[in-house]
Design a protein around this motif. Structure first.
Motif, mmCIF file in Angstrom:
data_model
loop_
_atom_site.group_PDB
_atom_site.id
_atom_site.type_symbol
_atom_site.label_atom_id
_atom_site.label_comp_id
_atom_site.label_asym_id
_atom_site.label_seq_id
_atom_site.Cartn_x
_atom_site.Cartn_y
_atom_site.Cartn_z
ATOM 1 N N HIS A 68 43.103 39.712 40.028
ATOM 2 C CA HIS A 68 42.596 41.005 39.733
ATOM 3 C C HIS A 68 42.324 41.616 40.974
ATOM 4 O O HIS A 68 42.601 42.955 41.145
ATOM 5 N N GLU B 258 45.675 42.589 42.720
ATOM 6 C CA GLU B 258 46.220 43.898 41.699
ATOM 7 C C GLU B 258 45.326 45.110 42.219
ATOM 8 O O GLU B 258 45.978 46.113 41.920
ATOM 9 N N ALA B 259 44.280 44.866 41.968
ATOM 10 C CA ALA B 259 43.511 46.167 42.479
ATOM 11 C C ALA B 259 43.735 46.746 43.411
ATOM 12 O O ALA B 259 43.527 48.349 43.747
ATOM 13 N N ASN C 170 46.072 48.958 40.785
ATOM 14 C CA ASN C 170 46.107 48.816 39.236
ATOM 15 C C ASN C 170 45.011 49.009 38.472
ATOM 16 O O ASN C 170 43.979 48.292 38.811
ATOM 17 N N ARG C 171 44.989 50.072 37.614
ATOM 18 C CA ARG C 171 43.897 50.494 36.774
ATOM 19 C C ARG C 171 43.207 49.237 35.725
ATOM 20 O O ARG C 171 41.962 49.141 35.575
ATOM 21 N N ASN C 172 44.188 48.430 35.360
ATOM 22 C CA ASN C 172 43.622 47.671 34.266
ATOM 23 C C ASN C 172 43.017 46.232 35.329
ATOM 24 O O ASN C 172 41.953 45.909 34.846
ATOM 25 N N ALA C 173 43.459 45.966 36.500
ATOM 26 C CA ALA C 173 42.694 45.106 37.312
ATOM 27 C C ALA C 173 41.331 45.632 37.802
ATOM 28 O O ALA C 173 40.434 45.053 37.828
ATOM 29 N N GLN C 174 41.344 46.806 38.068
ATOM 30 C CA GLN C 174 40.124 47.740 38.554
ATOM 31 C C GLN C 174 39.028 47.457 37.357
ATOM 32 O O GLN C 174 37.880 47.027 37.523
ATOM 33 N N LYS C 175 39.504 47.842 36.155
ATOM 34 C CA LYS C 175 38.705 47.607 34.983
ATOM 35 C C LYS C 175 38.052 46.326 34.718
ATOM 36 O O LYS C 175 37.014 46.054 34.580
ATOM 37 N N ALA C 176 39.146 45.276 35.025
ATOM 38 C CA ALA C 176 38.637 43.667 34.969
ATOM 39 C C ALA C 176 37.625 43.317 35.860
ATOM 40 O O ALA C 176 36.760 42.829 35.615
ATOM 41 N N GLU D 77 34.350 45.196 34.614
ATOM 42 C CA GLU D 77 33.792 44.345 33.760
ATOM 43 C C GLU D 77 33.131 42.901 34.347
ATOM 44 O O GLU D 77 32.065 42.356 33.722
#
Length: 178
Positions: free
Chosen positions: A8, A11-12, A16-22, A25
């Motif tokens: 993550h 990717e962040a 990468n927005r999904n990696a940032q979100k992960a 979290e």
């Protein structure tokens, strides 16, 4: 967990927005509790948290290694908390003689076995709380605290001693009420 964190993080760094979100979290709970220990209320802590994550994701390229990311993010949260306090509250530091209050014996220590730190930090005066957090939880020296908060080293020492006394008095009051 470390493999996920590494993935993550990499990717962040590519935004990468999904990696940032992960990553959000994974770390938001712990970082929220840190912000709360400084701000004293959930609403302000949430604001600090959002600003800290925004700043963190904006500057994530400055963090060289995924292993250092948690500490790097923690420093951002602490700095954002202090900035928030400076901008939105007047932190009063008083330069009075240093006082230190220690718990005298094991009997008194046993009375405090069910301590609710969140409740204590919610009610503790802001100046005491900030210095106490930086000294105890962040392992900062008085000189570093003084520079960070633009106060004297003596004021930092005084605030820490007052925080200790305040906590001791608070706990004694809680024990007498029970």
């Amino acid at each position: 967990m470390s493999h996920l964190l590494e993935h993550h993080f990499i990717e962040a760094k590519k935004q990468n927005r999904n990696a940032q979100k992960a990553l959000y979290e994974m770390f938001s709970g712990k970082m929220l509790s840190i912000a709360l220990s400084y701000t004293g209320n959930l609403h302000d802590a949430e604001d600090v948290l959002q600003n800290a994550f925004y700043k963190g994701f904006t500057k994530i390229k400055d963090c060289q290694d995924w292993k250092t990311f948690p500490g790097w993010l923690r420093r951002i949260v602490i700095n954002e908390s202090i900035s928030f306090l400076r901008q939105n509250q007047k932190i009063f530091f008083t330069d009075l003689s240093e006082m230190e209050s220690e718990i005298e014996n094991d009997q008194e220590k046993n009375q405090y076995s069910n301590i609710n730190l969140e409740e204590i930090f919610t009610q503790m005066p802001t100046g005491y709380k900030v210095v106490f957090n930086l000294f105890v939880f962040e392992d900062k020296k008085h000189q570093e605290i003084a520079e960070l908060l633009s106060i004297t080293e003596g004021t930092s020492k005084s605030q820490l001693n007052k925080a200790k006394k305040w906590i001791s008095e608070y706990l004694k009051t809680q024990c007498y009420e029970k």
